[in-house]
Design a protein around this motif. Sequence first.
Motif, PDB file in Angstrom:
ATOM      1  N   VAL A   1      67.469  -4.418  13.600  1.00 19.12           N
ATOM      2  CA  VAL A   1      67.200  -3.965  12.232  1.00 19.12           C
ATOM      3  C   VAL A   1      67.068  -2.442  12.194  1.00 19.12           C
ATOM      4  CG1 VAL A   1      65.506  -4.034  10.360  1.00 19.12           C
ATOM      5  CG2 VAL A   1      66.169  -6.158  11.533  1.00 19.12           C
ATOM      6  N   LYS A   2      66.373  -1.898  13.202  1.00 16.26           N
ATOM      7  CA  LYS A   2      66.209  -0.442  13.262  1.00 16.26           C
ATOM      8  C   LYS A   2      67.561   0.255  13.428  1.00 16.26           C
ATOM      9  CE  LYS A   2      63.416   1.908  16.090  1.00 16.26           C
ATOM     10  NZ  LYS A   2      62.442   2.010  17.224  1.00 16.26           N
TER      11      LYS A   2
ATOM     12  N   GLU B   1      69.354   0.253  10.175  1.00 16.16           N
ATOM     13  CA  GLU B   1      68.785   1.278   9.289  1.00 16.16           C
ATOM     14  C   GLU B   1      69.366   2.655   9.625  1.00 16.16           C
ATOM     15  OE1 GLU B   1      64.525   1.612   9.540  1.00 16.16           O
ATOM     16  OE2 GLU B   1      64.393   2.809   7.692  1.00 16.16           O
ATOM     17  N   GLN B   2      69.398   2.957  10.929  1.00 23.51           N
ATOM     18  CA  GLN B   2      69.940   4.266  11.352  1.00 23.51           C
ATOM     19  C   GLN B   2      71.414   4.420  10.977  1.00 23.51           C
ATOM     20  OE1 GLN B   2      69.079   4.702  15.544  1.00 23.51           O
ATOM     21  NE2 GLN B   2      66.865   4.532  15.232  1.00 23.51           N
TER      22      GLN B   2
ATOM     23  N   GLU C   1      71.698   5.046   7.304  1.00 27.28           N
ATOM     24  CA  GLU C   1      71.292   6.430   7.010  1.00 27.28           C
ATOM     25  C   GLU C   1      72.419   7.404   7.310  1.00 27.28           C
ATOM     26  OE1 GLU C   1      67.840   7.068   9.396  1.00 27.28           O
ATOM     27  OE2 GLU C   1      66.473   6.257   7.873  1.00 27.28           O
TER      28      GLU C   1
ATOM     29  N   VAL D   1      63.005  -5.628   6.655  1.00 28.95           N
ATOM     30  CA  VAL D   1      63.764  -4.625   5.881  1.00 28.95           C
ATOM     31  C   VAL D   1      63.073  -4.241   4.575  1.00 28.95           C
ATOM     32  CG1 VAL D   1      65.947  -5.512   6.836  1.00 28.95           C
ATOM     33  CG2 VAL D   1      65.216  -6.246   4.554  1.00 28.95           C
TER      34      VAL D   1
ATOM     35  N   PHE E   1      62.664  -0.602   3.790  1.00 28.79           N
ATOM     36  CA  PHE E   1      63.845   0.271   3.779  1.00 28.79           C
ATOM     37  C   PHE E   1      63.860   1.065   2.468  1.00 28.79           C
ATOM     38  CE2 PHE E   1      67.438  -1.559   6.682  1.00 28.79           C
ATOM     39  CZ  PHE E   1      66.554  -1.665   7.729  1.00 28.79           C
TER      40      PHE E   1
ATOM     41  N   LEU F   1      69.159   2.503   0.986  1.00 27.98           N
ATOM     42  CA  LEU F   1      69.678   1.774   2.150  1.00 27.98           C
ATOM     43  C   LEU F   1      69.674   0.270   1.848  1.00 27.98           C
ATOM     44  CD1 LEU F   1      67.947   3.520   5.221  1.00 27.98           C
ATOM     45  CD2 LEU F   1      69.977   4.227   3.953  1.00 27.98           C
ATOM     46  N   ARG F   2      68.559  -0.176   1.262  1.00 26.21           N
ATOM     47  CA  ARG F   2      68.391  -1.614   1.017  1.00 26.21           C
ATOM     48  C   ARG F   2      69.508  -2.166   0.138  1.00 26.21           C
ATOM     49  NH1 ARG F   2      68.624  -5.927   1.077  1.00 26.21           N
ATOM     50  NH2 ARG F   2      67.132  -7.653   1.020  1.00 26.21           N
TER      51      ARG F   2
ATOM     52  N   LYS G   1      73.333   1.113  16.623  1.00 22.93           N
ATOM     53  CA  LYS G   1      73.937   2.109  15.735  1.00 22.93           C
ATOM     54  C   LYS G   1      75.299   2.545  16.282  1.00 22.93           C
ATOM     55  CE  LYS G   1      73.062   6.440  16.014  1.00 22.93           C
ATOM     56  NZ  LYS G   1      72.316   7.682  16.203  1.00 22.93           N
TER      57      LYS G   1
END
Lengths: 343, 343
Positions: free
Chosen positions: A19-20, A23-24, A27, A47, A50, A54-55, A306
Amino acid sequence: MQYVAVDGYGGDKAPYEIVKGVEQALESISDLFIYLTGYKKELEKLVKDFPKNLRERLEIVNATEVIRMSEKPSQALRLKNSSMALGIVLVKQGKADAFVTAGNSGAAMALAMFTLGRTKGISRPAIATLLPTLDGQMLMLDVGANVDCKPQHMLEFSIMGAVYIKYVVGVKNPKIAILNNGSEPGKGNQLAIASYDLLHKSKLNFIGNIEGDEIYRGKADVVVCDGFVGNVVLKVSESIPDVIAEFLREEIKKSFWYKIGFLLAKPAFGVLKTKTDYSEFGGAPLLGIRGACIISHGRSNANAIKNAIFKALKFSKEKVNDKIEKTVKNCAVLNQLKGAVRP
Amino acid sequence: MQYVAVDGYGGDKAPYEIVKGVEQALESISDLFIYLTGYKKELEKLVKDFPKNLRERLEIVNATEVIRMSEKPSQALRLKNSSMALGIVLVKQGKADAFVTAGNSGAAMALAMFTLGRTKGISRPAIATLLPTLDGQMLMLDVGANVDCKPQHMLEFSIMGAVYIKYVVGVKNPKIAILNNGSEPGKGNQLAIASYDLLHKSKLNFIGNIEGDEIYRGKADVVVCDGFVGNVVLKVSESIPDVIAEFLREEIKKSFWYKIGFLLAKPAFGVLKTKTDYSEFGGAPLLGIRGACIISHGRSNANAIKNAIFKALKFSKEKVNDKIEKTVKNCAVLNQLKGAVRP
């Protein structure tokens, strides 16, 4: 918008690090949309904080099961509601351009093969992996999908590896070598000898055989071998730095000055971490599959995920599969074999 | 008196380090007699200062040629007056109990096979090598003599490896494993799967499959694989510490404090030298040959030669070949295969 499906429950650090990583990636790339597969309730919790921008570029796709690392590929095929299977189906449906998982690579290969099918002209899809060399990196394949191979498969691996490293990694005119127990032509087992002949006749930039001690010296950009040898070499390579570290750790304990010295020099050892950090390499592509699938290392952290998403996007954007198809179609040596063994 | 023939012109550091190793061995064992093969005039110069009590236990056997490291085994067979061929002939004649060379291992295997023949019941002699593990050492075979193998050969390797490590190295009830790309039964290429079945049915202490990352963790005492895989694994393993050292060397240059720290901690790195020092391991035996032949590392120094001579003596004294022959004879699984493939 670009769409990537990510297996939220693949790898040892799922779902948190996945999940992290998502997110990256969101971004970093503003026109990226992620389908995140897995247990919806749990993922929603992760999430919920977020940022809105992003969400709104993320959709969670609920899965009812997870394929374990120990699952046999044949078993995995039956788990149609697994986080991995659903991600691959999104590619099949054309909703996602690419798929990323840090889960069981054998299962991913089986599911991808079953759901997406093979690239036209390729009889044996392969798992390829980028590895560090003294002055850069190289791609080794196959590292586990095909344990018994024919020379034709080695030629297919060479073509696929060359296309991938050229267009996704950016190596011009990649040098291709066969991993062998000797460097001269005529050396090796039956597979290596016959593969040498095929590659030699092809139009690839084939530089011949390389031995085990030359892999990490950067002599070749693409190292071709069967999946049995590739898998063993990969695992041996991953274990040796750990074994060396254990030897050293025991020894350093023996003296106060060793400890001080080691503390002073310790940052230098960081180079090994960076050089061999799988999270920087962006995962192992499934090559020969009609779709862009990247398998990230089982120990993947957010950074690895990522980078795997970036590689998956590049894979899709560069139309690697079309390029493989075209190269295969124009490969006279491979076409000559068509009648004999090809599917 | 015990007699060992030593190839005075094998390896990168011949003849100087070979002669020094011979001197050390003669000093250590008072009833040892050495036949040293090679260019007599040159060797005479090197041994002329030996103390009398050593010189009288040494005979130089003149050779007119030397087998190069790059020589093909088939070519090497024709060089009947080479330092290597003459040493092996001394074993054949019964003048020497064992033979040691740091030369071309493929050539040594070919010459030994041609001159001495195979151990009764063994269809494929193998080259075995001792390697360091976290808590000791293990024997891997084959590492290059047989690049294409049948399951029966893997069973033969297992028997030979078990006998050698038990009687020459002193490991009781050695654990035997097949090198594989997965640990569960049923994993692997055709060779590994079929070999698993054979070994499982045999009376050997077979612990199953081990993966590449488990080799150096000491899980097994004997690791069995075909000579292609074994050779690649050996060379990869030898190269990685060097590659790591090169990465580190570049990095340490970047800071004064790294340099100081490294200097302080440097002696601790000595452990790696000791742990991976081939000169302490006493060379790689040719197993399945009617005679005790030890191939020392191509970079052998005097210490390596001395230790190879010790191992060769133990090999001969323990009658390793008789024990292999007896074990093979009593192996029901192997006997069942006799009609099918065995010579």
